[in-house]
Design a protein around this motif. Structure first.
Motif, mmCIF file in Angstrom:
data_model
loop_
_atom_site.group_PDB
_atom_site.id
_atom_site.type_symbol
_atom_site.label_atom_id
_atom_site.label_comp_id
_atom_site.label_asym_id
_atom_site.label_seq_id
_atom_site.Cartn_x
_atom_site.Cartn_y
_atom_site.Cartn_z
ATOM 1 N N LYS A 157 13.193 1.138 6.427
ATOM 2 C CA LYS A 157 11.942 1.008 5.702
ATOM 3 C C LYS A 157 11.953 1.962 4.520
ATOM 4 O O LYS A 157 12.225 3.149 4.679
ATOM 5 C CB LYS A 157 10.773 1.318 6.631
ATOM 6 C CG LYS A 157 9.422 1.015 6.044
ATOM 7 C CD LYS A 157 8.333 1.204 7.086
ATOM 8 C CE LYS A 157 6.989 0.920 6.506
ATOM 9 N NZ LYS A 157 5.925 1.039 7.490
ATOM 10 N N LYS A 158 11.659 1.435 3.331
ATOM 11 C CA LYS A 158 11.739 2.239 2.119
ATOM 12 C C LYS A 158 10.368 2.527 1.520
ATOM 13 O O LYS A 158 10.270 2.920 0.374
ATOM 14 C CB LYS A 158 12.620 1.526 1.090
ATOM 15 C CG LYS A 158 14.039 1.365 1.561
ATOM 16 C CD LYS A 158 14.895 0.656 0.556
ATOM 17 C CE LYS A 158 16.291 0.482 1.101
ATOM 18 N NZ LYS A 158 17.137 -0.308 0.246
ATOM 19 N N HIS A 159 9.329 2.290 2.293
ATOM 20 C CA HIS A 159 7.980 2.541 1.809
ATOM 21 C C HIS A 159 7.101 2.950 2.981
ATOM 22 O O HIS A 159 7.492 2.812 4.129
ATOM 23 C CB HIS A 159 7.403 1.302 1.121
ATOM 24 C CG HIS A 159 7.432 0.087 2.000
ATOM 25 N ND1 HIS A 159 6.503 -0.137 2.977
ATOM 26 C CD2 HIS A 159 8.285 -0.951 2.072
ATOM 27 C CE1 HIS A 159 6.768 -1.256 3.606
ATOM 28 N NE2 HIS A 159 7.853 -1.770 3.078
ATOM 29 N N LYS A 160 5.910 3.435 2.667
ATOM 30 C CA LYS A 160 4.993 3.872 3.718
ATOM 31 C C LYS A 160 3.880 2.863 3.970
ATOM 32 O O LYS A 160 2.999 3.104 4.771
ATOM 33 C CB LYS A 160 4.377 5.226 3.342
ATOM 34 C CG LYS A 160 5.403 6.330 3.311
ATOM 35 C CD LYS A 160 4.759 7.647 2.973
ATOM 36 C CE LYS A 160 5.817 8.739 2.927
ATOM 37 N NZ LYS A 160 5.246 10.039 2.640
ATOM 38 N N LYS A 161 3.933 1.733 3.287
ATOM 39 C CA LYS A 161 2.876 0.742 3.419
ATOM 40 C C LYS A 161 3.029 -0.037 4.713
ATOM 41 O O LYS A 161 4.135 -0.298 5.164
ATOM 42 C CB LYS A 161 2.917 -0.222 2.243
ATOM 43 C CG LYS A 161 2.697 0.450 0.910
ATOM 44 C CD LYS A 161 2.837 -0.539 -0.209
ATOM 45 C CE LYS A 161 2.736 0.180 -1.544
ATOM 46 N NZ LYS A 161 3.022 -0.702 -2.655
ATOM 47 N N ASN A 162 1.913 -0.411 5.295
ATOM 48 C CA ASN A 162 1.899 -1.281 6.465
ATOM 49 C C ASN A 162 1.184 -2.564 6.083
ATOM 50 O O ASN A 162 0.001 -2.548 5.747
ATOM 51 C CB ASN A 162 1.182 -0.610 7.639
ATOM 52 C CG ASN A 162 2.007 0.521 8.211
ATOM 53 O OD1 ASN A 162 3.206 0.371 8.407
ATOM 54 N ND2 ASN A 162 1.377 1.655 8.460
#
Length: 148
Positions: free
Chosen positions: A116-121
């Motif tokens: 995962k390269k982002h913190k968005k869900n």
């Protein structure tokens, strides 16, 4: 091909692209024309290698093993998602390599490693909007009989 020599998979292609992009980027003293050629060659190879990897993968095997169950099976991007009444088959899903996404209330499977390269869900609906979606199987829902 002038930039990518002996590239056989996507991981190696990305690794070489990052290295070459730093070298040829105009902001780092490179030539804009060479950078555009690099990007075009990368895009062409990326599409070719990603098509090749999809044809060799385990998607058909995984999906075939799920067809006997009364669940919804959906391919979103390069992920297989299973929803519906899955509690009874959770052991089988785990054996196939599926993982439970609690917030989405769905099981997911992906070929290979994922970082995962982002913190968005994102919700499952948001993921469907971002990627190409193919419904493989809809579960059979018995019709209700109304006795009046």
């Amino acid at each position: 091909m002038q930039f990518f020599q002996e590239v056989t998979d996507l991981k190696e292609l990305k690794k070489q692209y990052r290295k070459l992009a730093m070298e040829f980027h105009p902001d780092r003293g490179g030539n804009e024309k060479d950078f555009v050629l690099l990007k075009e060659e990368y895009d062409r190879l990326y599409n070719q290698l990603s098509k090749d990897s999809r044809s060799k993968d385990s998607y058909p095997e995984v999906i075939d093993s799920l067809m006997k169950y009364n669940v919804d099976i959906e391919i979103i991007g390069s992920w297989v998602w299973v929803t519906g009444q899955t509690y009874q088959i959770r052991k089988e899903l785990k054996e196939l390599g599926f993982q439970w996404a609690a917030k989405k209330k769905a099981w997911f499977w992906h070929e290979g490693e994922y970082v995962k390269k982002h913190k968005k869900n994102f919700s499952l609906d948001e993921i469907r909007e971002m990627h190409e979606t193919e419904i493989v199987k809809k579960r059979h829902q018995p019709k209700c009989l109304n006795y009046a």
